[in-house]
Scaffold this motif. Structure first.
Motif, PDB file in Angstrom:
ATOM      1  N   ALA A 174       0.829  -1.208   0.000  1.00 38.19           N
ATOM      2  CA  ALA A 174       0.000   0.000   0.000  1.00 38.19           C
ATOM      3  C   ALA A 174       0.861   1.255   0.000  1.00 38.19           C
ATOM      4  O   ALA A 174       0.517   2.266  -0.637  1.00 38.19           O
ATOM      5  N   THR A 175       1.986   1.209   0.702  1.00 38.24           N
ATOM      6  CA  THR A 175       2.898   2.356   0.712  1.00 38.24           C
ATOM      7  C   THR A 175       3.542   2.542  -0.655  1.00 38.24           C
ATOM      8  O   THR A 175       3.667   3.665  -1.159  1.00 38.24           O
ATOM      9  N   LEU A 176       3.943   1.447  -1.267  1.00 34.98           N
ATOM     10  CA  LEU A 176       4.557   1.531  -2.591  1.00 34.98           C
ATOM     11  C   LEU A 176       3.552   2.024  -3.633  1.00 34.98           C
ATOM     12  O   LEU A 176       3.926   2.683  -4.612  1.00 34.98           O
ATOM     13  N   ALA A 177       2.267   1.742  -3.419  1.00 30.15           N
ATOM     14  CA  ALA A 177       1.246   2.126  -4.395  1.00 30.15           C
ATOM     15  C   ALA A 177       1.117   3.638  -4.543  1.00 30.15           C
ATOM     16  O   ALA A 177       0.728   4.130  -5.609  1.00 30.15           O
ATOM     17  N   VAL A 178       1.441   4.406  -3.509  1.00 33.73           N
ATOM     18  CA  VAL A 178       1.273   5.861  -3.594  1.00 33.73           C
ATOM     19  C   VAL A 178       2.424   6.518  -4.342  1.00 33.73           C
ATOM     20  O   VAL A 178       2.354   7.709  -4.669  1.00 33.73           O
TER      21      VAL A 178
END
Length: 523
Positions: A456-460
């Motif tokens: 989820a962090t990488l998705a931003v």
């Protein structure tokens, strides 16, 4: 049933079973082994002698008489647990009729039983086993009555007491190999939807097969179209070679090595009537027993490389003996750990025998290593990703709906994931709730919280992030999580770490404070 007074205990009825009747009852009780290539020891002279309480020479004399009367047949067969073939006997049709007639008569023989309360009962022989709560056969009941006089409840020689209430299912006993195995695999690939944008992958598969290479592994995340691609390719191939010998085995979460090994033997033409290398012996016939994978591999290799045996086995088949077999193991990730040794032996067979193996998996498999791919060239890999923008556009052009969204919008939202495209065909929405539910149930909800937060962090991020920066942002120590890399969810690119576009679109729906916090961690 007659209850006898204690004073009559000495007046024991005489039971005398003739030698011919003993043999007929014994062979009838083991009639399931008639015409089998391999039989248990109970069908041999020593086995019959032990079961019928006769000396072996007496068995031979009895068999001569029964052979003259055409009641039995004599064969030389492979015997379980013995390296040499032995003489065995089985009933003829006339013998079965005679044995059943004698069984009806002997069922009425009166024997004495002392029940659990200590009462002495005179009962029919066919009722004794129930009263004693044992699994004794009619022959065993009669022989005990002849030699002992009274059968006593709880006698240790009768085995464990078996009480069965009305609905209780008895414990599983000895299994019969290859029962129902034909229903576990298919000889043709399943029918699939049209395939778009996989020309390069299809060329790779055609090249692999033309090179007669032993193994191909196709892997990618759930729903990416692995099985559809393989089925489409195989359907094309079988149009040119309709007699190609195929085994399409779809693995299930409950599968074990034994189930797969048994299905493969059946596809290779091995059954209880044709097993010249006695491969079935390597299969455990009792529940929970270990399988001898090495013996299975060695004997199967000898069988598959014996051209005369294969030719004889398949001489009446359409297309004649197969020059090779193509084994497709779909969803093999379900058994990759439980059947690790069996899969490894299958790869060895493919390298030396007339066999090619195609493995379809959601994960990168550990049954081989990088040397097999890059140095030894015994395994080739085909990772599947989402469809390209051009393929997405071509697919959308086939839709009848005039309200289809632009290809760029669909590709950005789904990453070209084929399942999302199929749902778009059905519902007209690129991110239908069923698509989001699929991503959640099949991927995200199965991840540990820490791994999900990492994605989820990488998705931003707007571009790949170096691992050091990503690990620092989420507080991760060590190497990238093996589970995410193995499943193709976390991608290691030259510029850093990235994730599958379909997952990125799903994770970006978590808006608000959480998304802002994730952006700050990467800055």
């Amino acid at each position: 049933m007659v209850r006898l007074p204690l004073a009559m205990a000495g007046d024991i009825p005489k039971v005398n079973v003739a030698a011919k009747d003993r043999v007929l009852l014994h062979l009838l009780a083991n009639d399931e082994w008639a015409d089998r290539y391999m039989v248990p020891p109970v069908m041999t002279r020593p086995g019959i002698a032990e079961a019928c309480a006769q000396h072996p020479p007496n068995v031979s004399r009895t068999m001569k008489d029964l052979l003259k009367e055409l009641l039995v047949e004599e064969h030389t067969r492979a015997v379980q647990g013995d390296e040499r073939r032995q003489k065995t006997w089985q009933l003829t049709e006339e013998g079965r009729l005679r044995a059943r007639q004698r069984q009806v008569v002997l069922d009425e023989t009166k024997v004495l039983v002392r029940n659990m309360e200590g009462d002495l009962l005179e009962v029919k022989a066919n009722e004794a086993s129930t009263l004693l709560e044992t699994d004794l056969t009619l022959l065993q009941i009669l022989l005990h009555a002849q030699h002992e006089g009274v059968l006593t409840y709880g006698d240790i020689r009768f085995g464990s007491i078996r009480k069965q209430d009305g609905g209780e299912v008895p414990k599983p006993g000895r299994l019969t190999p290859l029962v129902g195995v034909h229903a576990t695999y298919a000889n043709r690939p399943p029918t699939t939807r049209p395939v778009y944008g996989r020309d390069r992958e299809l060329d790779t598969l055609h090249g692999w097969f033309a090179d007669r290479h032993p193994c191909m592994v196709v892997h990618g995340i759930a729903g990416i179209g692995k099985s559809t691609l393989i089925a489409h390719w195989l359907q094309q191939h079988m149009e040119n070679d309709p007699h190609l010998s195929v085994c399409w085995y779809t693995c299930q979460p409950w599968d074990r090595a034994l189930g797969l090994a048994t299905s493969l033997l059946h596809r290779f033409g091995i059954d209880e009537t044709h097993d010249p290398y006695r491969i079935i012996e390597t299969l455990p016939l009792t529940p929970g027993a270990d399988m001898d994978v090495d013996a299975w591999r060695r004997r199967l290799m000898a069988y598959m490389t014996d051209a005369n045996t294969i030719r004889e086995r398949f001489k009446d088949s359409a297309g004649g003996p197969p020059p090779y077999w193509l084994i497709v193991l779909d969803d093999v990730h379900y058994i990759s750990e439980k059947a690790r040794h069996l899969l490894g032996s299958l790869l060895q067979l493919a390298q030396k025998g007339p066999l090619r193996v195609l493995l379809v998996s959601r994960t990168e498999l550990s049954v081989y290593d990088r040397r097999d791919v890059h140095i030894r060239d015994t395994v080739r890999e085909l990772p599947l990703k989402g469809l390209s923008l051009e393929a997405t556009e071509a697919w959308l052009s086939t839709l009848e709906s005039k309200d289809a969204p632009p290809a760029k919008e669909v590709h950005a939202a789904t990453g070209g994931h084929p399942l999302a495209m199929e749902l778009l065909e059905l519902y007209g929405q690129p991110t239908h709730k069923d698509w989001l539910r699929f991503l959640d149930e099949e991927i995200l909800l199965r991840l540990p919280d820490k791994e999900k937060e990492l994605l989820a962090t990488l998705a931003v991020a707007q571009s790949p992030v170096p691992w050091e920066a990503l690990a620092k942002g989420v507080g991760w120590n060590g190497l990238p999580p093996e589970n995410l890399v193995k499943h193709g969810l976390l991608l290691e690119l030259e510029d850093g770490m990235w994730l599958h576009e379909a997952l990125r679109e799903r994770l970006l729906r978590d808006v608000g404070e959480q998304q802002q916090a994730r952006k700050q961690r990467l800055n």
